[in-house]
Enzyme design. Structure first.
Site, PDB file in Angstrom:
ATOM      1  N   SER A 183       0.798  -1.226   0.000  1.00  0.00           N
ATOM      2  CA  SER A 183       0.000   0.000   0.000  1.00  0.00           C
ATOM      3  C   SER A 183       0.829   1.275   0.000  1.00  0.00           C
ATOM      4  O   SER A 183       0.376   2.306  -0.476  1.00  0.00           O
ATOM      5  CB  SER A 183      -0.935  -0.004   1.198  1.00  0.00           C
ATOM      6  OG  SER A 183      -0.189   0.042   2.389  1.00  0.00           O
ATOM      7  N   HIS A 211      -5.354  -5.136  -1.595  1.00  0.00           N
ATOM      8  CA  HIS A 211      -5.264  -3.940  -2.443  1.00  0.00           C
ATOM      9  C   HIS A 211      -5.304  -4.287  -3.931  1.00  0.00           C
ATOM     10  O   HIS A 211      -5.054  -3.422  -4.769  1.00  0.00           O
ATOM     11  CB  HIS A 211      -3.974  -3.164  -2.150  1.00  0.00           C
ATOM     12  CG  HIS A 211      -4.111  -2.181  -1.021  1.00  0.00           C
ATOM     13  ND1 HIS A 211      -4.831  -1.013  -1.129  1.00  0.00           N
ATOM     14  CD2 HIS A 211      -3.640  -2.208   0.239  1.00  0.00           C
ATOM     15  CE1 HIS A 211      -4.777  -0.353   0.009  1.00  0.00           C
ATOM     16  NE2 HIS A 211      -4.065  -1.066   0.866  1.00  0.00           N
ATOM     17  N   LYS A 242     -12.399  -2.965   0.352  1.00  0.00           N
ATOM     18  CA  LYS A 242     -11.717  -2.027  -0.545  1.00  0.00           C
ATOM     19  C   LYS A 242     -12.475  -1.989  -1.885  1.00  0.00           C
ATOM     20  O   LYS A 242     -13.536  -1.405  -1.946  1.00  0.00           O
ATOM     21  CB  LYS A 242     -10.246  -2.406  -0.682  1.00  0.00           C
ATOM     22  CG  LYS A 242      -9.510  -2.110   0.637  1.00  0.00           C
ATOM     23  CD  LYS A 242      -8.014  -2.311   0.590  1.00  0.00           C
ATOM     24  CE  LYS A 242      -7.373  -1.797   1.871  1.00  0.00           C
ATOM     25  NZ  LYS A 242      -6.790  -2.840   2.714  1.00  0.00           N
TER      26      LYS A 242
HETATM   27  C1  LIG Z   1      -6.701  -3.264   4.159  1.00  0.00           C
HETATM   28  C2  LIG Z   1      -5.893  -4.465   4.354  1.00  0.00           C
HETATM   29  C3  LIG Z   1      -6.240  -5.425   5.305  1.00  0.00           C
HETATM   30  C4  LIG Z   1      -7.368  -5.237   6.272  1.00  0.00           C
HETATM   31  O1  LIG Z   1      -8.615  -5.377   5.646  1.00  0.00           O
HETATM   32  P1  LIG Z   1      -9.937  -5.300   6.538  1.00  0.00           P
HETATM   33  O2  LIG Z   1     -10.911  -6.150   5.817  1.00  0.00           O
HETATM   34  O3  LIG Z   1     -10.319  -3.861   6.588  1.00  0.00           O
HETATM   35  O4  LIG Z   1      -9.604  -5.832   7.884  1.00  0.00           O
HETATM   36  C5  LIG Z   1      -5.472  -6.577   5.383  1.00  0.00           C
HETATM   37  N1  LIG Z   1      -4.404  -6.763   4.577  1.00  0.00           N
HETATM   38  C6  LIG Z   1      -4.035  -5.846   3.665  1.00  0.00           C
HETATM   39  C7  LIG Z   1      -2.847  -6.097   2.792  1.00  0.00           C
HETATM   40  C8  LIG Z   1      -4.761  -4.661   3.522  1.00  0.00           C
HETATM   41  O5  LIG Z   1      -4.373  -3.755   2.641  1.00  0.00           O
END
Ligand SMILES: *Cc1c(COP(=O)(O)O)cnc(C)c1O
Length: 396
Positions: A183, A211, A242
């Site tokens: 990210s 992501h 996301k």
């Molecule tokens: C956003 C993210 C998470 C967490 O996701 P949630 O469903 O909001 O708990 C886990 N791993 C990665 C790589 C992320 O970018």
């Protein structure tokens, strides 16, 4: 007792404020979208959400969520294995498996929980987990909850990974764990070579595609599709929070024996509530829209490409990557903060990242693109970047 703790907390908070790392919440008065209304800065163009496909306020997704709530109720008041599994949950698990091209899928309340509950049921003291240094906090925490040995390889450094694999030839299982898309840099894990090394040294491969799911790869199926290594990745974890509507929920998807044992032993699955029906219904629609619409999955990358080529031409340095996350490097911490503030005043919402979130002297503004950004939104962003960049003497 609390008075002692109170003083300590107050001091910690004041240190955070001094270091400029105290997190303030910005309040939004509208749904998540391209144009949002904030309480302090009015209307702003949003370039900092993970709403890659713009499905967070999509009418069809909202209608599907409402319909699911009408048909299946608001909640289940149960974990999955007691009385929290509806036809809707099984349908979502089948659809995720179909979309990702895996054998089976298990839902969790979040990707954080999926990663938290993944490692401990599968691995123990005679095993080792080999993790990229830039992996997400939830992978790090999941590994902490597991008794397996821990090794870290330098970010995307295949030589370092190979060295560690070689050193751990005596272990029962070796598992390589990586984010699919990182990210902070917006780069894609080198899954092709990771899978080659996994084959050579007899290791399992786990990818967290949070992501990536929905827009990376020719049809949005994520980084295994991008690299053409579908079937070689043993475990995919991802989020519905996301690209796929952005509400909440996550899953582990992959080899059916692994999914089966997680249903028996994964603690966040056994001891935390089932996914709400409205969320399951909305995510099902989000997957349907994503599967059916190539131009939707292409759009965030197309917007990112337009932006990248324009700002590079203007003289900015960016971190190269084939994703919808574009870090514009400013290096200097104060400049990054200042520039993000000036952009916000112009109605453009982006985030400046400084130490300790990124290494010292590597401050940046991270820009994230969505399918719902129109060409004129991207143009507005480019012209604001260029104008303010000149004003701050970042470019000439
Ligand atoms: C956003 C993210 C998470 C967490 O996701 P949630 O469903 O909001 O708990 C886990 N791993 C990665 C790589 C992320 O970018």
């Amino acid at each position: 007792m609390f008075s002692i703790m109170k003083d300590a907390i107050r001091e910690t908070v004041s240190n955070l404020k001094q270091q400029g790392t105290y997190k303030e919440e910005r309040i939004i008065k509208t749904p998540q979208a391209s144009l949002i209304e904030t309480d302090l800065n009015g209307q702003v163009l949003n370039f900092c959400s993970n709403n890659y496909l713009g499905l967070a306020d999509n009418r069809e997704v909202i209608e599907a969520a409402k319909k699911a709530m009408d048909e299946y109720g608001f909640g289940l008041s149960s974990v999955r294995f007691i009385c929290g599994t509806q036809t809707l949950h099984k349908k979502l698990e089948r659809e995720v498996s179909r979309f990702l091209g895996t054998e089976d899928t298990i839902l969790f309340s979040s990707a954080f929980d999926a990663n938290g509950g993944l490692f401990e049921p599968l691995l123990s003291t005679e095993d080792v987990i080999i993790s990229d240094t830039l992996n997400h906090a939830s992978i790090i925490d999941g590994i902490r909850l597991c008794k397996a040995g821990r090794e870290r390889y330098a970010h995307s450094d295949m030589e370092d990974l190979e060295r560690i694999l070689k050193n751990n030839g005596n272990k029962r299982y070796r598992l390589i764990a990586t984010d699919g898309v990182f990210s902070m840099d917006g780069d894609i894990a080198d899954l092709k070579n990771i899978c080659i090394l996994a084959e050579k040294y007899d290791a399992l491969v786990m990818v967290d595609d949070s992501h990536a799911t929905g827009y990376i790869g020719a049809s949005g199926r994520g980084t295994p599709e991008y690299w053409g290594v579908e079937g070689k990745v043993d475990i995919i974890t991802t989020t519905f929070g996301k690209a796929l509507g952005g509400a909440s929920g996550g899953c582990v998807s992959g080899r059916k024996e692994i999914i089966e044992i997680l249903r028996q032993k994964s603690r966040p699955y056994l001891f935390s509530n089932t996914l709400a029906p409205a969320v399951a219904g909305g995510v099902l629609k989000a997957i349907e829209l994503t599967s059916a619409n190539q131009s939707l999955t292409d759009a965030p990358l197309e917007n990112a490409r337009i932006f990248k080529s324009a700002v590079k031409q203007a003289g900015f340095k960016i971190v190269e990557g084939d994703t919808a996350i574009v870090p514009v490097m400013l290096y200097d911490e104060a400049t990054a903060v200042k520039m993000a503030d000036m952009l916000l005043k112009e109605g453009i919402y982006v985030i400046g990242f400084t130490y300790p979130v990124v290494p010292k002297g590597m401050a940046r503004i991270r820009v994230q693109f969505s399918a719902i950004h129109r060409k004129e939104d991207v143009e507005k962003l480019i012209s604001a970047f260029t104008r303010i960049g000149k004003e701050l003497k970042v470019i000439h």
